[in-house]
Motif scaffolding. Structure first.
Motif, PDB file in Angstrom:
ATOM      1  N   ALA A   1       5.492   4.158 -10.451  1.00 42.42           N
ATOM      2  CA  ALA A   1       6.348   3.000 -10.255  1.00 42.42           C
ATOM      3  C   ALA A   1       6.177   2.285  -8.865  1.00 42.42           C
ATOM      4  CB  ALA A   1       7.818   3.168 -10.428  1.00 42.42           C
ATOM      5  N   VAL A   2       4.953   2.441  -8.110  1.00 43.86           N
ATOM      6  CA  VAL A   2       4.508   1.981  -7.212  1.00 43.86           C
ATOM      7  C   VAL A   2       3.175   1.248  -7.332  1.00 43.86           C
ATOM      8  CG1 VAL A   2       5.833   3.074  -5.318  1.00 43.86           C
ATOM      9  CG2 VAL A   2       3.770   4.034  -6.214  1.00 43.86           C
ATOM     10  N   ASN A   3       2.785   0.183  -6.520  1.00 44.31           N
ATOM     11  CA  ASN A   3       1.260  -0.269  -6.555  1.00 44.31           C
ATOM     12  C   ASN A   3       0.546   0.751  -6.584  1.00 44.31           C
ATOM     13  OD1 ASN A   3       3.739  -1.638  -5.093  1.00 44.31           O
ATOM     14  ND2 ASN A   3       2.607  -3.440  -5.396  1.00 44.31           N
ATOM     15  N   PRO A   4      -0.453   0.409  -7.320  1.00 40.05           N
ATOM     16  CA  PRO A   4      -1.657   1.299  -7.282  1.00 40.05           C
ATOM     17  C   PRO A   4      -2.848   1.475  -6.430  1.00 40.05           C
ATOM     18  CG  PRO A   4      -2.069  -0.277  -8.928  1.00 40.05           C
ATOM     19  CD  PRO A   4      -0.829  -0.546  -8.402  1.00 40.05           C
ATOM     20  N   ALA A   5      -2.797   0.512  -5.531  1.00 36.10           N
ATOM     21  CA  ALA A   5      -4.340   0.055  -4.770  1.00 36.10           C
ATOM     22  C   ALA A   5      -4.595   1.330  -4.003  1.00 36.10           C
ATOM     23  CB  ALA A   5      -4.006  -0.981  -4.020  1.00 36.10           C
ATOM     24  N   LEU A   6      -3.554   1.784  -3.112  1.00 33.17           N
ATOM     25  CA  LEU A   6      -3.691   2.761  -2.110  1.00 33.17           C
ATOM     26  C   LEU A   6      -4.234   4.134  -2.949  1.00 33.17           C
ATOM     27  CD1 LEU A   6      -3.499   3.221   1.107  1.00 33.17           C
ATOM     28  CD2 LEU A   6      -1.477   4.506   0.547  1.00 33.17           C
ATOM     29  N   THR A   7      -3.538   4.644  -4.088  1.00 33.04           N
ATOM     30  CA  THR A   7      -4.060   5.637  -4.826  1.00 33.04           C
ATOM     31  C   THR A   7      -5.596   5.827  -5.375  1.00 33.04           C
ATOM     32  OG1 THR A   7      -1.852   6.082  -5.301  1.00 33.04           O
ATOM     33  CG2 THR A   7      -3.308   7.383  -6.743  1.00 33.04           C
ATOM     34  N   VAL A   8      -5.826   4.445  -5.582  1.00 31.11           N
ATOM     35  CA  VAL A   8      -7.595   4.021  -6.255  1.00 31.11           C
ATOM     36  C   VAL A   8      -8.044   4.401  -4.914  1.00 31.11           C
ATOM     37  CG1 VAL A   8      -8.992   2.461  -6.949  1.00 31.11           C
ATOM     38  CG2 VAL A   8      -6.648   2.614  -8.030  1.00 31.11           C
TER      39      VAL A   8
ATOM     40  N   ARG B   1      20.949   8.802 -14.581  1.00 35.44           N
ATOM     41  CA  ARG B   1      20.274   9.894 -15.024  1.00 35.44           C
ATOM     42  C   ARG B   1      18.778  10.044 -15.196  1.00 35.44           C
ATOM     43  NH1 ARG B   1      21.346  12.463 -21.061  1.00 35.44           N
ATOM     44  NH2 ARG B   1      19.949  14.480 -21.010  1.00 35.44           N
ATOM     45  N   TRP B   2      18.101   8.928 -15.458  1.00 38.97           N
ATOM     46  CA  TRP B   2      16.813   8.734 -15.322  1.00 38.97           C
ATOM     47  C   TRP B   2      15.951   8.079 -14.379  1.00 38.97           C
ATOM     48  CZ3 TRP B   2      15.363  12.016 -19.134  1.00 38.97           C
ATOM     49  CH2 TRP B   2      16.262  12.049 -20.198  1.00 38.97           C
ATOM     50  N   PRO B   3      14.654   8.363 -13.975  1.00 43.11           N
ATOM     51  CA  PRO B   3      13.957   7.412 -13.055  1.00 43.11           C
ATOM     52  C   PRO B   3      14.158   5.794 -13.550  1.00 43.11           C
ATOM     53  CG  PRO B   3      12.830   9.301 -13.638  1.00 43.11           C
ATOM     54  CD  PRO B   3      13.686   9.176 -14.805  1.00 43.11           C
ATOM     55  N   LEU B   4      14.341   5.071 -12.497  1.00 39.36           N
ATOM     56  CA  LEU B   4      14.410   3.606 -12.661  1.00 39.36           C
ATOM     57  C   LEU B   4      13.150   2.786 -11.884  1.00 39.36           C
ATOM     58  CD1 LEU B   4      18.123   2.874 -12.305  1.00 39.36           C
ATOM     59  CD2 LEU B   4      17.165   3.399 -14.400  1.00 39.36           C
ATOM     60  N   GLY B   5      12.746   3.327 -10.810  1.00 37.48           N
ATOM     61  CA  GLY B   5      11.754   2.507 -10.349  1.00 37.48           C
ATOM     62  C   GLY B   5      11.922   1.970  -8.860  1.00 37.48           C
ATOM     63  N   ASN B   6      10.901   1.172  -8.435  1.00 36.30           N
ATOM     64  CA  ASN B   6      10.801   0.758  -7.304  1.00 36.30           C
ATOM     65  C   ASN B   6      11.419  -0.659  -7.059  1.00 36.30           C
ATOM     66  OD1 ASN B   6       8.756  -1.180  -5.339  1.00 36.30           O
ATOM     67  ND2 ASN B   6       9.311   0.679  -4.320  1.00 36.30           N
ATOM     68  N   LEU B   7      11.879  -1.249  -5.944  1.00 33.85           N
ATOM     69  CA  LEU B   7      12.540  -2.559  -5.599  1.00 33.85           C
ATOM     70  C   LEU B   7      11.767  -3.116  -4.491  1.00 33.85           C
ATOM     71  CD1 LEU B   7      14.171  -4.871  -6.583  1.00 33.85           C
ATOM     72  CD2 LEU B   7      15.982  -3.883  -5.092  1.00 33.85           C
ATOM     73  N   GLN B   8      11.051  -4.169  -4.458  1.00 32.87           N
ATOM     74  CA  GLN B   8      10.260  -4.737  -3.289  1.00 32.87           C
ATOM     75  C   GLN B   8      10.380  -6.163  -3.210  1.00 32.87           C
ATOM     76  OE1 GLN B   8       5.816  -4.826  -3.814  1.00 32.87           O
ATOM     77  NE2 GLN B   8       6.339  -2.942  -4.547  1.00 32.87           N
ATOM     78  N   MET B   9      10.075  -6.690  -2.241  1.00 35.56           N
ATOM     79  CA  MET B   9      10.141  -8.093  -1.974  1.00 35.56           C
ATOM     80  C   MET B   9       8.818  -8.761  -2.648  1.00 35.56           C
ATOM     81  SD  MET B   9      12.759  -8.390  -0.525  1.00 35.56           S
ATOM     82  CE  MET B   9      12.819 -10.266  -0.201  1.00 35.56           C
TER      83      MET B   9
ATOM     84  N   MET C   1       0.717  -1.172   0.034  1.00 33.57           N
ATOM     85  CA  MET C   1       0.017   0.017   0.104  1.00 33.57           C
ATOM     86  C   MET C   1       0.959   1.250  -0.139  1.00 33.57           C
ATOM     87  SD  MET C   1      -3.275  -0.314  -0.239  1.00 33.57           S
ATOM     88  CE  MET C   1      -4.661  -1.432   0.038  1.00 33.57           C
ATOM     89  N   PHE C   2       1.302   1.645  -1.131  1.00 34.82           N
ATOM     90  CA  PHE C   2       2.090   3.028  -1.393  1.00 34.82           C
ATOM     91  C   PHE C   2       1.441   4.044  -1.674  1.00 34.82           C
ATOM     92  CE2 PHE C   2       5.226  -0.927  -1.860  1.00 34.82           C
ATOM     93  CZ  PHE C   2       6.234  -0.179  -1.536  1.00 34.82           C
TER      94      PHE C   2
ATOM     95  N   GLU D   1       8.134   2.521 -14.434  1.00 35.64           N
ATOM     96  CA  GLU D   1       7.018   3.206 -14.924  1.00 35.64           C
ATOM     97  C   GLU D   1       6.734   2.494 -16.201  1.00 35.64           C
ATOM     98  OE1 GLU D   1       5.011   7.462 -15.044  1.00 35.64           O
ATOM     99  OE2 GLU D   1       6.430   7.098 -13.862  1.00 35.64           O
ATOM    100  N   ASP D   2       5.518   2.412 -16.909  1.00 30.93           N
ATOM    101  CA  ASP D   2       5.229   2.315 -17.988  1.00 30.93           C
ATOM    102  C   ASP D   2       4.527   3.484 -18.520  1.00 30.93           C
ATOM    103  OD1 ASP D   2       4.509   1.087 -20.538  1.00 30.93           O
ATOM    104  OD2 ASP D   2       2.622   0.222 -19.796  1.00 30.93           O
ATOM    105  N   LEU D   3       5.142   4.194 -19.597  1.00 34.81           N
ATOM    106  CA  LEU D   3       4.551   5.515 -20.039  1.00 34.81           C
ATOM    107  C   LEU D   3       3.556   5.201 -20.807  1.00 34.81           C
ATOM    108  CD1 LEU D   3       8.045   6.877 -20.895  1.00 34.81           C
ATOM    109  CD2 LEU D   3       6.957   7.553 -18.918  1.00 34.81           C
ATOM    110  N   PRO D   4       2.509   6.342 -20.731  1.00 34.61           N
ATOM    111  CA  PRO D   4       1.188   6.286 -21.495  1.00 34.61           C
ATOM    112  C   PRO D   4       1.457   6.400 -23.097  1.00 34.61           C
ATOM    113  CG  PRO D   4       1.389   8.412 -20.655  1.00 34.61           C
ATOM    114  CD  PRO D   4       2.513   7.545 -20.071  1.00 34.61           C
ATOM    115  N   SER D   5       0.787   5.377 -23.885  1.00 36.07           N
ATOM    116  CA  SER D   5       1.008   5.274 -25.304  1.00 36.07           C
ATOM    117  C   SER D   5      -0.317   5.419 -25.765  1.00 36.07           C
ATOM    118  CB  SER D   5       1.943   4.295 -25.825  1.00 36.07           C
ATOM    119  OG  SER D   5       1.709   4.090 -27.281  1.00 36.07           O
ATOM    120  N   ALA D   6      -0.761   6.170 -26.766  1.00 46.13           N
ATOM    121  CA  ALA D   6      -2.226   6.019 -27.438  1.00 46.13           C
ATOM    122  C   ALA D   6      -2.225   4.658 -28.037  1.00 46.13           C
ATOM    123  CB  ALA D   6      -2.406   7.104 -28.524  1.00 46.13           C
TER     124      ALA D   6
END
Length: 517
Positions: free
Chosen positions: A477-484, A332-340, A88-89, A376-381
């Protein structure tokens, strides 16, 4: 059947809306295509869950090449949280802003972190999130500490935490929604992540949101009922009813306000399937964005194997690392999150490595420490949900931002080898695992490019809201549940204030939402 508020989907979004409206006097109906998940011995049986796919839907979809497959979808009361790993990020502050990445731009949200902070706090309270503030170098400002201390490390994870610290990193306790402690229900069953919880210790949407809503009154639940089409009035601007398939045959449910929260893929599919003469490309789709901009994190499982040590950890999801989240000194660029990851079992490996002998897979699973790298996966049409002429879902995912993700995986492997693990292997998750699906009905300030306003109301319709991860303009780049959950609580409060503020306690008032940014 009629309800003042019709909620389609009982996951985090739909259940949070129901909880906010419970006890107001409004009649709220939650429609769920699945049933209550049975509490049975197979809940904790890796062979049943992963070998037999006992709980996975038998529906099939088509991928971008037209090949049919069985997706990792689970249709039960509580949605995918019945199987989630309790993570729950909160999103980081910068996740709400425009952010440059190596392969594109992560767009800004129409709301800020500050707009959601108090709802994050409420969501953490409702979900009983356990954590420790002040350890994560990217942590956003908080109005207070977690109400519950973190789940403690077991010995193998504690050693890994110390070895990561020795390499200059800042591992922190992963925020987890689990009823743990002396009086808690958690028994450290060893099968939490991706398994159902047989003792209701996992803080999922059913236990933490929907059950309290049902107990408050005014909320009812219809299970085994799949919404197939939303029907509008002659103008097309107001939703009048939803057509539902049930075990007993077709059912029409009328309502005053409709909240779609069926998951990013199915919510988009429902809007597209509801096309009519006024909206020939699907409801809420004047912008042309419904079904487009599908995102689903770039994720890789990394197994660090030490033949000298058996990993008997029961609850490994206590550690996370965000030192690479925005790159900083590391890139130089964002890489993301590491978790178990939850503890890997032989049947899980068998699906990915069917030609490896089971004895080898069993040995690996007993000696591995299992991590999860997420970028992160960037948005693409071009990444989109479509419906075929026969009504099948076709999901095309054009992955983005893979180069930094591959660097994150390589960095993690080096860290683990330096931490004393002689063999480290990895495997990327496939298209058939839409666990973090989002972005298909995004919200924004511009109705020309976004179907929803900042309160998740459809610009095209006066009484339609979409409140699941569909609304995400970016995936972070973190789990979406808490933001939803946080946004759903915010939208639910907005609806509740309109209901009670307009004297509609009798449940006869129809919400006619507007844009209230």
């Amino acid at each position: 059947m009629h309800a003042d508020v019709v909620v389609i989907g009982s996951g985090v979004g739909g259940s949070a809306i129901a909880l906010q409206l419970a006890g107001t006097g409004a009649r709220v109906l939650v429609i769920e295509r699945g049933d209550n998940l049975p509490r049975e011995l197979q809940n904790w049986d890796a062979e049943a869950v992963f070998g037999q796919l006992r709980y996975r839907t038998r529906d099939t979809w088509l991928n971008g090449e037209g090949k049919r497959y069985r997706p990792g979808q689970y249709y039960f009361v509580g949605g995918h949280t019945k199987f989630f790993g309790t993570a729950m990020f909160r999103l980081r502050e910068k996740d709400f802003e425009e952010l440059a990445h190596e392969e594109g731009v992560s767009p800004a949200w129409p709301i800020t972190y500050q707009d959601l902070e108090k709802y994050y706090d409420l969501a953490e309270k409702l979900f009983g999130v356990r954590g420790a503030a002040g350890q994560d170098p990217t942590e956003p400002p908080r109005s207070g500490n977690y109400r519950h201390g973190p789940v403690p490390d077991e010995p193998v994870i504690a050693r890994l935490r110390e070895r990561l610290r020795e390499q200059g990193l800042h591992p922190f306790f992963m925020p987890a929604s689990v009823d743990f402690g002396d009086d808690g229900k958690c028994v450290r069953c060893g099968t939490c992540d991706a398994f159902p919880c047989r003792v209701d210790a996992k803080g999922d949407a059913e236990i933490c949101l929907l059950c309290p809503a049902l107990n408050k009154g005014g909320v009812s639940l219809l299970t085994g009922a799949r919404a197939t089409r939303l029907v509008t009035d002659p103008t097309g601007r107001k939703i009048c009813s939803v057509e539902v398939e049930t075990r007993d045959g077709p059912l029409t449910v009328t309502g005053d306000t409709f909240v779609v929260a069926a998951g990013a893929i199915n919510s988009a599919a429902l809007l597209l399937a509801s096309a009519n003469d006024k909206f020939p490309n699907g409801l809420a789709n004047t912008s042309g964005a419904v079904g487009r901009y599908y995102m689903n994190h770039n994720c890789t499982a990394i197994l660090a194997i030490d033949p000298r040590t058996v990993n008997d950890t029961r609850f490994p999801k206590t550690l996370s690392v965000n030192d690479f989240y925005f790159g900083g000194a590391h890139d130089r660029w964002p890489l993301g999150n590491l978790q178990m990851l939850g503890k890997i079992r032989e049947p899980m490996l068998r699906g990915a490595l069917p030609y490896v002998p089971r004895t080898v897979l069993e040995y690996i699973s007993r000696h591995s420490v299992d991590l999860y790298a997420m970028s992160e996966d960037l948005p693409s049409a071009d990444s989109r949900v479509e419906l075929t002429s026969s009504g099948d879902i076709q999901l095309t995912w054009r992955r983005t931002n893979l180069k930094p993700h591959e660097r994150l995986v390589r960095k993690t492997k080096r860290l683990l080898k330096d931490a004393g693990y002689p063999l480290v292997v990895s495997r990327r998750f496939g298209d058939d695992t839409p666990s973090h699906q989002c972005g298909t009905v995004r919200f924004g300030h511009d109705d020309g490019s976004a179907p929803l306003d900042p309160f998740c109301k459809a610009y095209d319709h006066q009484n339609l809201y979409v409140v699941d991860a569909s609304f995400f303009p970016s995936s972070a780049a973190v789990n979406p549940a808490l933001t939803v959950g946080a946004q759903a609580l915010r939208v639910g409060e907005h609806l509740r204030s309109r209901l009670t503020g307009n004297g509609a306690a009798s449940g006869t008032h129809a919400f006619e939402g507007g844009s209230h940014a």
